[in-house]
Design a protein around this motif. Structure first.
Motif, PDB file in Angstrom:
ATOM      1  N   LYS A 180      37.211  32.521  28.109  1.00 22.28           N
ATOM      2  CA  LYS A 180      37.754  33.880  28.159  1.00 22.28           C
ATOM      3  C   LYS A 180      37.020  34.785  27.177  1.00 22.28           C
ATOM      4  O   LYS A 180      36.625  35.901  27.515  1.00 22.28           O
ATOM      5  N   GLU A 181      36.792  34.298  25.965  1.00 26.76           N
ATOM      6  CA  GLU A 181      36.070  35.099  24.964  1.00 26.76           C
ATOM      7  C   GLU A 181      34.655  35.426  25.443  1.00 26.76           C
ATOM      8  O   GLU A 181      34.177  36.550  25.308  1.00 26.76           O
ATOM      9  N   ASP A 184      34.895  37.991  28.261  1.00 27.26           N
ATOM     10  CA  ASP A 184      35.364  39.293  27.761  1.00 27.26           C
ATOM     11  C   ASP A 184      34.207  40.091  27.164  1.00 27.26           C
ATOM     12  O   ASP A 184      34.311  41.303  26.981  1.00 27.26           O
TER      13      ASP A 184
END
Length: 194
Positions: A180-181, A184
């Motif tokens: 996710k990081e 993102d």
């Protein structure tokens, strides 16, 4: 260095890789048709938006692997246990790059273009996208291999540097958070339609 003679792949692998090639090798095309793939399925894979190898660099898995052994590689183990093999091809050998990349870090996007970023579902996950006139070329190449008892299973390859998998609720929490990081802070590029 990984010995390419120990890398296993099949026609299903070749079909998957159509999404990363500009055009299909004639022999691979004939084998795909013989195996029951339709012209429509082949065209859909070839037309899929994403990072693509120039046909002057590679048109099938075998020619791609031969290119890998001609260049210095860096091998790491990915968070899911797969081998990630990266190489940078000399600009003097391929002055126009080896292909195009469709994923870039958000910091490579100018401030003025950041207002054009939009969210779009990509494999069941809302991700940042940006429409561009042309995809950037690259000299980098990434190969993903799954270790086997004897040798390696070809998973994928693409122009550009390694990326983490798209987040999935099936992942353990540490892997999910890492993915996710990463996403993102990265953007999928799409070509503008005329």
């Amino acid at each position: 260095m990984i010995d390419i003679s120990f890398i296993k792949f099949n026609l299903q692998s070749e079909f998957h890789m159509l999404r990363h090639f500009e055009k299909v090798n004639t022999l691979i095309y004939e084998n795909l048709i013989r195996e029951g793939y339709t012209q429509k399925e082949i065209d859909e894979e070839l037309l899929m938006v994403g990072s693509k190898f120039n046909s002057t660099f590679a048109t099938d898995i075998s020619s791609l692997l031969k290119r890998f052994i001609q260049n210095p590689t860096k091998e790491t183990i990915g968070s899911n246990g797969n081998f990630v093999v990266e190489c940078q091809v000399s600009e003097s050998d391929f002055p126009d790059g080896i292909g195009t990349k469709a994923v870039i870090p958000i910091e490579e996007i100018s401030e003025e273009n950041r207002s054009s970023l939009y969210l779009k579902k990509n494999r069941d996950w809302e991700m940042l996208h940006l429409k561009v006139d042309v995809l950037p070329s690259t000299q980098f190449c990434t190969l993903i291999l799954k270790p086997l008892k004897s040798g390696y299973l070809f998973i994928s390859a693409f122009p550009g540097q390694a990326a983490l998998p798209i987040p999935s609720v099936k992942m353990d929490i540490v892997m999910f958070n890492s993915c996710k990081e990463f996403w993102d802070n990265h953007v999928f590029l799409e070509l503008k339609k005329d």
